[in-house]
Design a protein around this motif. Structure first.
Motif, PDB file in Angstrom:
ATOM      1  N   ARG A 173      32.267  32.595  29.994  1.00  0.00           N
ATOM      2  CA  ARG A 173      33.489  33.334  29.647  1.00  0.00           C
ATOM      3  C   ARG A 173      34.256  32.664  28.517  1.00  0.00           C
ATOM      4  O   ARG A 173      34.990  33.342  27.777  1.00  0.00           O
ATOM      5  CB  ARG A 173      34.382  33.507  30.872  1.00  0.00           C
ATOM      6  CG  ARG A 173      34.921  32.228  31.473  1.00  0.00           C
ATOM      7  CD  ARG A 173      35.796  32.520  32.684  1.00  0.00           C
ATOM      8  NE  ARG A 173      36.938  33.342  32.323  1.00  0.00           N
ATOM      9  CZ  ARG A 173      37.711  33.970  33.226  1.00  0.00           C
ATOM     10  NH1 ARG A 173      37.429  33.871  34.515  1.00  0.00           N
ATOM     11  NH2 ARG A 173      38.737  34.681  32.838  1.00  0.00           N
ATOM     12  N   ALA A 332      36.256  42.978  33.773  1.00  0.00           N
ATOM     13  CA  ALA A 332      36.777  42.457  35.040  1.00  0.00           C
ATOM     14  C   ALA A 332      35.663  42.264  36.065  1.00  0.00           C
ATOM     15  O   ALA A 332      35.622  41.258  36.787  1.00  0.00           O
ATOM     16  CB  ALA A 332      37.844  43.409  35.589  1.00  0.00           C
ATOM     17  N   ARG A 333      34.724  43.198  36.121  1.00  0.00           N
ATOM     18  CA  ARG A 333      33.616  43.110  37.078  1.00  0.00           C
ATOM     19  C   ARG A 333      32.705  41.923  36.751  1.00  0.00           C
ATOM     20  O   ARG A 333      32.295  41.164  37.642  1.00  0.00           O
ATOM     21  CB  ARG A 333      32.824  44.420  37.049  1.00  0.00           C
ATOM     22  CG  ARG A 333      31.608  44.477  37.970  1.00  0.00           C
ATOM     23  CD  ARG A 333      31.999  44.664  39.424  1.00  0.00           C
ATOM     24  NE  ARG A 333      30.821  44.863  40.268  1.00  0.00           N
ATOM     25  CZ  ARG A 333      30.258  46.038  40.526  1.00  0.00           C
ATOM     26  NH1 ARG A 333      30.756  47.150  39.984  1.00  0.00           N
ATOM     27  NH2 ARG A 333      29.205  46.118  41.315  1.00  0.00           N
ATOM     28  N   ALA A 336      34.284  38.564  37.515  1.00  0.00           N
ATOM     29  CA  ALA A 336      34.376  38.307  38.956  1.00  0.00           C
ATOM     30  C   ALA A 336      33.032  37.967  39.574  1.00  0.00           C
ATOM     31  O   ALA A 336      32.963  37.160  40.519  1.00  0.00           O
ATOM     32  CB  ALA A 336      34.981  39.528  39.655  1.00  0.00           C
ATOM     33  N   HIS A 337      31.943  38.541  39.052  1.00  0.00           N
ATOM     34  CA  HIS A 337      30.657  38.420  39.747  1.00  0.00           C
ATOM     35  C   HIS A 337      29.520  37.832  38.916  1.00  0.00           C
ATOM     36  O   HIS A 337      28.501  37.431  39.494  1.00  0.00           O
ATOM     37  CB  HIS A 337      30.217  39.800  40.261  1.00  0.00           C
ATOM     38  CG  HIS A 337      31.157  40.380  41.267  1.00  0.00           C
ATOM     39  ND1 HIS A 337      31.189  39.965  42.580  1.00  0.00           N
ATOM     40  CD2 HIS A 337      32.108  41.335  41.145  1.00  0.00           C
ATOM     41  CE1 HIS A 337      32.120  40.649  43.240  1.00  0.00           C
ATOM     42  NE2 HIS A 337      32.693  41.484  42.387  1.00  0.00           N
ATOM     43  N   SER A 339      29.941  35.571  35.942  1.00  0.00           N
ATOM     44  CA  SER A 339      30.252  34.461  35.040  1.00  0.00           C
ATOM     45  C   SER A 339      29.289  33.314  35.304  1.00  0.00           C
ATOM     46  O   SER A 339      28.682  33.210  36.384  1.00  0.00           O
ATOM     47  CB  SER A 339      31.686  33.985  35.247  1.00  0.00           C
ATOM     48  OG  SER A 339      31.799  33.327  36.502  1.00  0.00           O
ATOM     49  N   ARG A 342      30.306  31.332  38.351  1.00  0.00           N
ATOM     50  CA  ARG A 342      29.869  31.947  39.608  1.00  0.00           C
ATOM     51  C   ARG A 342      28.371  31.707  39.834  1.00  0.00           C
ATOM     52  O   ARG A 342      27.938  31.364  40.940  1.00  0.00           O
ATOM     53  CB  ARG A 342      30.180  33.454  39.568  1.00  0.00           C
ATOM     54  CG  ARG A 342      29.667  34.276  40.737  1.00  0.00           C
ATOM     55  CD  ARG A 342      30.400  33.979  42.034  1.00  0.00           C
ATOM     56  NE  ARG A 342      29.937  34.856  43.107  1.00  0.00           N
ATOM     57  CZ  ARG A 342      30.531  36.000  43.456  1.00  0.00           C
ATOM     58  NH1 ARG A 342      31.630  36.395  42.822  1.00  0.00           N
ATOM     59  NH2 ARG A 342      30.064  36.732  44.436  1.00  0.00           N
TER      60      ARG A 342
END
Length: 371
Positions: A173, A332-333, A336-337, A339, A342
């Motif tokens: 990101r 946004a998705r 959140a899931h 990156s 993550r």
């Protein structure tokens, strides 16, 4: 966070993003793993086509070494033996021999990371996979797959993988911030030439460009044959280094996601370019495949198209407010899931679980892996 791991990764390339999507995948993942405290050594085969196009010769987030040939791996034998986990990637030159040596030398967990799973399985079926032998799937302790869904069960039940786990690609990101730029292209595409992607590129970008000479298109990526008949309103860029990707996507009203044929058949195979574009906030038009809706929701986070008419309808008739809303929702998705942060946490959990399982089955290994 669990205790830090000592990792060795043997991958196609970390130093050069030319003509491959592996480098950006490894860079995002390993940078995030290093931020979580893990010690990483990346070993890359020194080949001339990447040597000519190195855009990350000295990564700051891991140790990095080139080796000239199979014999050159011998100098890294001690590091491989001492690692908590060794990961061998797909498309590594002489990958079968590399994998056998890793299995012979390593005392810790041995994993195969397949960034090309459907292609690999198709080549194994055809008997011409140069980087993985079918017998090795059962020999690796862990099969990390670019593809999720039913393919994971296939790997375990048909090919004998002791543990098959999805490890999708991801996006850094920090390297792909939301950007606002004046639009230079109505529709862009970023990807290396591939014969099985070309018909879709023809249908969803080149043909729309022919029908809409007033719109602006762009295709960026190497290895496209000279005989392709590009319309005059299609800009060609031979190669874009990763640090130029954000500006490229930000200058596109929409960008196109094109999936290789083997990936479409398997489904559940999102590309790194999809995540990169979404992270910038650029709305994506994609071909369709099973599992796409588990990554981004069609209609609200991504748009799909099957024919030139579908693409032109989107480009000409989609209200700009809707376009921007779709791009923001996709960003946004993905943050959140999908990156890199993550994904690194997911891999860390997978590795620790597999190490624990392996040492419970083989108690003599506990001291070797520091359990």
């Amino acid at each position: 966070m669990s205790r830090p791991l000592n990792l060795v990764v043997l991958g196609l390339s970390l130093s050069s993003s030319w003509g491959n999507g592996h480098a950006t995948t490894y860079r995002a993942l390993l940078k995030a793993l290093a931020a979580r405290g893990h010690d990483i050594l990346f070993l890359e085969r020194d080949v001339p086509w990447y040597a000519e196009h190195r855009d990350l010769a000295e990564p700051g987030f891991c140790r990095f070494a080139l080796y000239p040939d199979l014999n050159g791996l011998e100098s890294h034998r001690a590091a491989i033996a001492a690692a908590d986990a060794v990961i061998v990637g797909s498309y590594v030159p002489d990958g079968i021999a590399v994998g056998d040596r890793v299995r012979d030398w390593a005392h810790g967990l041995c994993a195969f990371y397949d960034i090309d799973t459907p292609v690999t399985l198709a080549r194994l079926q055809a008997g011409d996979c140069a980087y993985l032998a079918r017998r090795q799937i059962a020999a690796y302790d862990l099969y990390l797959s670019f593809t999720g869904g039913p393919t994971l069960r296939l790997l375990e039940e048909t090919y004998g993988a002791p543990a098959a786990r999805a490890l999708y690609c991801s996006v850094d990101r920090d390297a792909y911030p939301a950007l606002e730029r004046a639009a230079r292209y109505d529709l862009s595409y970023l990807g290396t030439y591939s014969p099985d992607r070309q018909p879709t590129l023809e249908r969803l970008l080149i043909e729309p460009a022919r029908r809409a000479p007033d719109l602006r298109f762009c295709v960026a990526g190497p290895q496209y044959p000279d005989e392709i008949d590009w319309p005059e309103n299609v800009t060609r860029i031979a190669h874009l280094p990763p640090d130029a990707h954000p500006e490229f996507y930000a200058a596109s009203r929409y960008t196109l996601n094109v999936t290789r044929a083997d990936m479409i058949r398997a489904g559940y195979s999102p590309s790194v370019r999809l995540f990169e574009a979404a992270c910038i906030g650029t709305p994506i038009i994609s071909d369709t495949w099973d599992g796409l809706d588990t990554i981004l929701t069609p209609g609200s986070e991504i748009l799909t198209a099957d024919a030139p008419e579908d693409v032109l309808t989107i480009l000409r008739l989609q209200p700009d407010a809707v376009r921007q809303r779709i791009g923001s929702a996709a960003r946004a998705r993905v943050l959140a899931h999908h990156s890199a942060t993550r994904r690194a946490a997911e891999l860390e959990g997978i590795l620790h679980a597999c190490v624990a399982t392996r040492t419970s089955v083989h108690p003599m290994l506990k001291e070797e892996v520091g359990a």
